[in-house]
Design a protein around this motif. Structure first.
Motif, PDB file in Angstrom:
ATOM      1  N   MET A  20      41.415  43.921  32.723  1.00 37.90           N
ATOM      2  CA  MET A  20      41.075  42.673  32.130  1.00 37.90           C
ATOM      3  C   MET A  20      42.373  41.793  32.358  1.00 37.90           C
ATOM      4  O   MET A  20      43.401  42.029  31.633  1.00 37.90           O
ATOM      5  N   ILE A  21      42.126  40.594  32.965  1.00 37.17           N
ATOM      6  CA  ILE A  21      43.198  39.914  33.429  1.00 37.17           C
ATOM      7  C   ILE A  21      43.358  38.522  32.818  1.00 37.17           C
ATOM      8  O   ILE A  21      42.180  37.844  32.916  1.00 37.17           O
ATOM      9  N   ASN A  22      44.252  38.213  31.789  1.00 29.43           N
ATOM     10  CA  ASN A  22      44.090  37.077  30.934  1.00 29.43           C
ATOM     11  C   ASN A  22      42.886  37.123  30.120  1.00 29.43           C
ATOM     12  O   ASN A  22      42.068  35.968  29.936  1.00 29.43           O
ATOM     13  N   GLY A  23      42.373  38.208  29.537  1.00 24.78           N
ATOM     14  CA  GLY A  23      41.010  38.419  28.867  1.00 24.78           C
ATOM     15  C   GLY A  23      39.869  38.234  29.593  1.00 24.78           C
ATOM     16  O   GLY A  23      38.920  38.425  28.992  1.00 24.78           O
ATOM     17  N   ILE A  24      40.124  38.094  30.759  1.00 18.87           N
ATOM     18  CA  ILE A  24      38.536  37.954  31.861  1.00 18.87           C
ATOM     19  C   ILE A  24      38.420  39.470  32.552  1.00 18.87           C
ATOM     20  O   ILE A  24      39.603  39.916  33.270  1.00 18.87           O
ATOM     21  N   PRO A  25      37.289  39.799  32.480  1.00 18.39           N
ATOM     22  CA  PRO A  25      37.029  41.263  33.379  1.00 18.39           C
ATOM     23  C   PRO A  25      37.301  40.875  34.902  1.00 18.39           C
ATOM     24  O   PRO A  25      36.698  39.844  35.376  1.00 18.39           O
ATOM     25  N   ASP A  26      37.667  41.713  35.713  1.00 18.10           N
ATOM     26  CA  ASP A  26      37.807  41.637  37.045  1.00 18.10           C
ATOM     27  C   ASP A  26      36.732  42.229  37.662  1.00 18.10           C
ATOM     28  O   ASP A  26      36.902  43.578  37.688  1.00 18.10           O
ATOM     29  N   PRO A  27      35.700  41.705  38.305  1.00 17.94           N
ATOM     30  CA  PRO A  27      34.668  42.445  38.648  1.00 17.94           C
ATOM     31  C   PRO A  27      34.917  42.933  40.134  1.00 17.94           C
ATOM     32  O   PRO A  27      33.930  43.885  40.592  1.00 17.94           O
ATOM     33  N   LEU A  28      35.753  42.647  40.825  1.00 22.78           N
ATOM     34  CA  LEU A  28      36.021  43.054  42.266  1.00 22.78           C
ATOM     35  C   LEU A  28      36.835  44.434  42.143  1.00 22.78           C
ATOM     36  O   LEU A  28      36.767  45.256  43.050  1.00 22.78           O
ATOM     37  N   ASP A  29      37.615  44.852  41.195  1.00 29.40           N
ATOM     38  CA  ASP A  29      38.874  45.764  41.571  1.00 29.40           C
ATOM     39  C   ASP A  29      38.252  47.082  40.217  1.00 29.40           C
ATOM     40  O   ASP A  29      38.933  47.211  39.408  1.00 29.40           O
ATOM     41  N   ILE A  30      37.098  47.444  40.641  1.00 32.38           N
ATOM     42  CA  ILE A  30      36.379  48.801  39.725  1.00 32.38           C
ATOM     43  C   ILE A  30      36.508  49.741  40.411  1.00 32.38           C
ATOM     44  O   ILE A  30      36.495  51.186  39.871  1.00 32.38           O
ATOM     45  N   GLY A  31      36.482  50.131  41.812  1.00 29.82           N
ATOM     46  CA  GLY A  31      36.354  51.376  42.504  1.00 29.82           C
ATOM     47  C   GLY A  31      37.780  51.900  42.894  1.00 29.82           C
ATOM     48  O   GLY A  31      38.634  51.213  43.460  1.00 29.82           O
TER      49      GLY A  31
END
Length: 154
Positions: A20-31
């Motif tokens: 959660m960067i600045n309260g926004i989920p990062d959909p790319l960095d999950i694996g």
């Protein structure tokens, strides 16, 4: 699901990491290939009472958290690598929250950890080796303020 299934341990290879960067989920960095450092420890101070030399009373001091270490193959620029690069360049300190979810065999969340106020502290790239045919690995490390475990298997 029966009572035996509720007591079965989770496997360590089905997990997802969300930043959660600045309260926004990062959909790319999950694996990620590997995650370690999910720990906390209560430090204590020994205290002797009166003339009793055989025993100590331990007083709770503070909670110490581990260093969250993540490994994955080197990727193009993503929100996470951009954030790490900015912090490691001294441009801007940026804290983030991290959610790690472990899944059961049906990919239903079995448990998760919420890491609060994580700060990037180290970024290493694996060895470049012309004699190897392995994936180039990024090692990312964060120090964090709090760790909350949520067992959600039901």
């Amino acid at each position: 699901m029966n009572a035996i299934d509720l007591l079965a341990p989770s496997v360590s290879h089905r997990f997802l990491v969300t930043f959660m960067i600045n309260g926004i989920p990062d959909p790319l960095d999950i694996g990620f290939q590997r995650v370690s450092g999910l720990s906390r420890e209560l430090t204590v101070t020994p205290h002797r009472q009166g003339g009793d030399n055989a025993r100590n009373l331990y007083l709770a001091d503070r909670i110490q958290h581990g260093t969250l270490s993540l490994e994955r193959g080197v990727m193009p620029v993503s929100p996470l690598t951009w954030t790490f690069n900015r912090v490691m360049s001294g441009a801007k300190v940026r804290y983030m929250d991290v959610i790690i979810v472990v899944f059961d065999e049906f990919f239903v969340p079995a448990c998760n950890w919420v890491i609060s106020n994580a700060l990037p502290v180290q970024w290493r790239v694996g060895d470049l080796d012309a004699n190897s045919n392995s994936v180039l690995i990024n090692h990312l490390e964060l120090r964090y303020q709090d760790l909350c475990w949520l067992g959600i298997r039901a």
